[in-house]
Design an enzyme around this catalytic site. Structure first.
Site, PDB file in Angstrom:
ATOM      1  N   ASN A   9     -58.363  23.960  77.616  1.00 42.54           N
ATOM      2  CA  ASN A   9     -57.434  22.919  78.043  1.00 42.54           C
ATOM      3  C   ASN A   9     -57.526  22.830  79.564  1.00 42.54           C
ATOM      4  O   ASN A   9     -56.973  23.674  80.275  1.00 42.54           O
ATOM      5  CB  ASN A   9     -56.015  23.266  77.604  1.00 42.54           C
ATOM      6  CG  ASN A   9     -54.986  22.266  78.100  1.00 42.54           C
ATOM      7  OD1 ASN A   9     -55.329  21.176  78.562  1.00 42.54           O
ATOM      8  ND2 ASN A   9     -53.717  22.634  78.024  1.00 42.54           N
ATOM      9  N   TRP A  10     -58.208  21.804  80.058  1.00 43.76           N
ATOM     10  CA  TRP A  10     -58.403  21.678  81.498  1.00 43.76           C
ATOM     11  C   TRP A  10     -57.135  21.245  82.230  1.00 43.76           C
ATOM     12  O   TRP A  10     -57.077  21.301  83.448  1.00 43.76           O
ATOM     13  CB  TRP A  10     -59.523  20.675  81.791  1.00 43.76           C
ATOM     14  CG  TRP A  10     -60.879  21.108  81.357  1.00 43.76           C
ATOM     15  CD1 TRP A  10     -61.220  22.255  80.695  1.00 43.76           C
ATOM     16  CD2 TRP A  10     -62.112  20.402  81.552  1.00 43.76           C
ATOM     17  NE1 TRP A  10     -62.574  22.304  80.460  1.00 43.76           N
ATOM     18  CE2 TRP A  10     -63.145  21.171  80.981  1.00 43.76           C
ATOM     19  CE3 TRP A  10     -62.426  19.171  82.146  1.00 43.76           C
ATOM     20  CZ2 TRP A  10     -64.491  20.768  80.993  1.00 43.76           C
ATOM     21  CZ3 TRP A  10     -63.762  18.767  82.156  1.00 43.76           C
ATOM     22  CH2 TRP A  10     -64.784  19.557  81.592  1.00 43.76           C
ATOM     23  N   LYS A  11     -56.154  20.780  81.496  1.00 46.02           N
ATOM     24  CA  LYS A  11     -54.923  20.253  82.086  1.00 46.02           C
ATOM     25  C   LYS A  11     -55.279  19.170  83.119  1.00 46.02           C
ATOM     26  O   LYS A  11     -56.259  18.451  82.946  1.00 46.02           O
ATOM     27  CB  LYS A  11     -54.070  21.384  82.657  1.00 46.02           C
ATOM     28  CG  LYS A  11     -53.766  22.462  81.597  1.00 46.02           C
ATOM     29  CD  LYS A  11     -52.735  23.450  82.031  1.00 46.02           C
ATOM     30  CE  LYS A  11     -52.465  24.462  80.924  1.00 46.02           C
ATOM     31  NZ  LYS A  11     -51.395  25.401  81.271  1.00 46.02           N
ATOM     32  N   HIS A  95     -48.082  20.415  73.412  1.00 46.02           N
ATOM     33  CA  HIS A  95     -48.198  21.524  74.361  1.00 46.02           C
ATOM     34  C   HIS A  95     -46.844  21.755  75.025  1.00 46.02           C
ATOM     35  O   HIS A  95     -46.063  20.828  75.226  1.00 46.02           O
ATOM     36  CB  HIS A  95     -49.262  21.195  75.420  1.00 46.02           C
ATOM     37  CG  HIS A  95     -49.633  22.358  76.274  1.00 46.02           C
ATOM     38  ND1 HIS A  95     -48.869  22.747  77.359  1.00 46.02           N
ATOM     39  CD2 HIS A  95     -50.678  23.230  76.210  1.00 46.02           C
ATOM     40  CE1 HIS A  95     -49.443  23.795  77.931  1.00 46.02           C
ATOM     41  NE2 HIS A  95     -50.529  24.114  77.254  1.00 46.02           N
ATOM     42  N   GLU A  97     -45.996  22.158  77.962  1.00 50.79           N
ATOM     43  CA  GLU A  97     -45.770  21.338  79.158  1.00 50.79           C
ATOM     44  C   GLU A  97     -45.346  19.921  78.780  1.00 50.79           C
ATOM     45  O   GLU A  97     -44.556  19.293  79.494  1.00 50.79           O
ATOM     46  CB  GLU A  97     -47.034  21.336  80.023  1.00 50.79           C
ATOM     47  CG  GLU A  97     -47.285  22.681  80.676  1.00 50.79           C
ATOM     48  CD  GLU A  97     -48.704  22.914  81.120  1.00 50.79           C
ATOM     49  OE1 GLU A  97     -48.995  24.040  81.563  1.00 50.79           O
ATOM     50  OE2 GLU A  97     -49.537  21.979  81.022  1.00 50.79           O
ATOM     51  N   GLU A 167     -48.312  29.506  71.704  1.00 52.63           N
ATOM     52  CA  GLU A 167     -48.295  29.688  73.152  1.00 52.63           C
ATOM     53  C   GLU A 167     -46.903  30.135  73.595  1.00 52.63           C
ATOM     54  O   GLU A 167     -45.998  29.310  73.727  1.00 52.63           O
ATOM     55  CB  GLU A 167     -48.709  28.411  73.876  1.00 52.63           C
ATOM     56  CG  GLU A 167     -48.131  27.118  73.317  1.00 52.63           C
ATOM     57  CD  GLU A 167     -48.292  25.954  74.275  1.00 52.63           C
ATOM     58  OE1 GLU A 167     -49.125  26.030  75.191  1.00 52.63           O
ATOM     59  OE2 GLU A 167     -47.550  24.974  74.120  1.00 52.63           O
ATOM     60  N   SER A 212     -52.338  32.682  78.354  1.00 49.03           N
ATOM     61  CA  SER A 212     -53.096  33.395  79.389  1.00 49.03           C
ATOM     62  C   SER A 212     -54.132  34.360  78.811  1.00 49.03           C
ATOM     63  O   SER A 212     -54.212  35.526  79.208  1.00 49.03           O
ATOM     64  CB  SER A 212     -52.148  34.142  80.340  1.00 49.03           C
ATOM     65  OG  SER A 212     -51.312  33.244  81.033  1.00 49.03           O
ATOM     66  N   GLY A 233     -56.444  28.074  79.177  1.00 49.29           N
ATOM     67  CA  GLY A 233     -56.086  27.255  80.317  1.00 49.29           C
ATOM     68  C   GLY A 233     -56.976  27.524  81.506  1.00 49.29           C
ATOM     69  O   GLY A 233     -58.110  27.079  81.594  1.00 49.29           O
ATOM     70  N   GLY A 234     -56.480  28.309  82.472  1.00 50.55           N
ATOM     71  CA  GLY A 234     -57.202  28.544  83.720  1.00 50.55           C
ATOM     72  C   GLY A 234     -58.608  29.065  83.549  1.00 50.55           C
ATOM     73  O   GLY A 234     -59.534  28.644  84.264  1.00 50.55           O
TER      74      GLY A 234
END
Length: 250
Positions: A9-11, A95, A97, A167, A212, A233-234
Site C-alpha cells: 500500500n503506497w498510500k 483502510h 485511514e 490492521e 508495520s 505500508g512503508g
C-alpha cells in the site's frame, strides 16, 4: 494450502521517477521469490504507468480505494470499473485511514465491497481496533462488527472472492507491532467468525497482517497458522525491503 499474498500500500507517496525505480527493483528481484503472490497499490494517477511497467510480470496491481457508486455526479470519486479497466486486480477497502480520517462507516465499507466485487475486483477488506479499543479489551467486538457488516452485505460465500487484512490501528506507522501471538489471536478469531457461516470459505480465506510488517518481523509473523501474508505500508516503498518480506513468506 493458502498461498501467501504480499500487497504493498503506497498510500499518498511516489513520483513517476521514484515509481519506476521501485518497480525496476522489484522486477529485478522477483525471480528470487516463490510461493507467494505480490501486488502493489499505487495512488490512482500512477495506475496506468504501473500497469505498463508490470505488464508481463507476475506482480499484480490494485487501487487504494473506490466509490461504491458506478457512475454519476460524484466529483473526485473513482468507480470500481474505472480501475478494473486499467488491469487492477485488487482494491483496498476500509483502510483504517479511510475510516478514521474520512469517516467511512462499516456500512459504507460494505457497499464498496459489493461494488468492487461486481466490477471484478478482489477487495482487500481492512479491519482492526484502535489503541483505546485494545486497552478496553473490545478488540473482538470491534473486528467482529466490521466483519459482520461485510458478511451481511452478500453473505459469507462472497468472501471467497476477497482478502481480509487485520490492521491494529495502534501499530500503523508508529513503529509498534503486535506480537505474533497477538496478531495470530485476532487472525484466528476472524477465521472462526467466517467459519461459523461457511467453513470452506474460512479455510481458503487469505488473512493478511497490516500493522508495520517489516523484514525483521515478517518471518515470525507469517509462521503463525492464520497469517497468510501482509498488507505492507512503508516497507513497500523500498524494493529490497518489499522483496525481503516476500521471501520471508516462503
Amino acid at each position: 494450502m493458502r498461498r501467501a499474498l504480499i500487497a504493498g500500500n503506497w498510500k499518498m507517496n511516489g513520483s513517476r521517477e521514484a515509481n519506476r525505480e521501485l518497480l525496476d527493483g522489484i522486477k529485478a528481484g522477483i525471480g528470487e521469490v516463490s510461493g507467494s503472490d505480490l501486488a502493489v497499490c499505487p495512488p490512482f494517477v500512477y495506475i496506468p504507468e504501473v500497469a505498463e511497467q508490470l505488464a508481463g510480470t507476475p506482480v499484480k496491481w490494485g487501487a487504494q480505494n473506490v466509490s461504491h457508486e458506478s457512475s454519476g455526479a460524484f466529483t473526485g470519486e473513482v468507480a470500481p470499473a474505472m480501475v478494473r479497466e486499467f488491469g487492477c486486480v485488487y482494491v483496498i477497502i476500509g483502510h483504517s485511514e479511510r475510516r478514521t480520517l474520512y469517516g467511512e462507516t462499516d456500512e459504507e465499507v460494505a457497499k464498496k465491497f459489493v461494488a468492487a466485487r461486481a466490477a471484478g475486483l478482489t477487495p482487500i477488506v481492512c479491519v482492526g481496533e484502535t489503541l483505546e479499543e485494545r486497552e478496553q479489551d473490545v478488540t473482538e467486538d470491534v473486528v467482529g462488527r466490521q466483519m459482520d457488516a461485510v458478511i451481511a452485505a452478500e453473505g459469507a460465500a462472497a468472501l471467497a472472492g476477497a482478502v481480509i487484512a487485520y490492521e491494529p490501528v495502534w501499530a500503523i506507522g508508529t513503529g509498534r507491532t503486535a506480537t505474533p501471538e497477538q496478531a495470530q489471536a485476532v487472525h484466528a478469531f476472524i477465521r472462526q467468525r467466517v467459519a461459523a457461516k461457511d467453513a470452506n470459505v474460512a479455510e481458503g480465506l487469505q488473512i493478511l497482517y497490516g500493522g508495520s510488517m517489516k523484514p525483521e518481523n515478517a518471518a515470525e509473523l507469517m509462521a503463525k497458522p492464520d497469517i497468510d501474508g501482509g498488507l505492507i505500508g512503508g516497507a513497500s516503498l523500498k524494493a529490497d525491503q518489499f522483496l525481503a518480506i516476500a521471501k520471508a513468506a516462503n
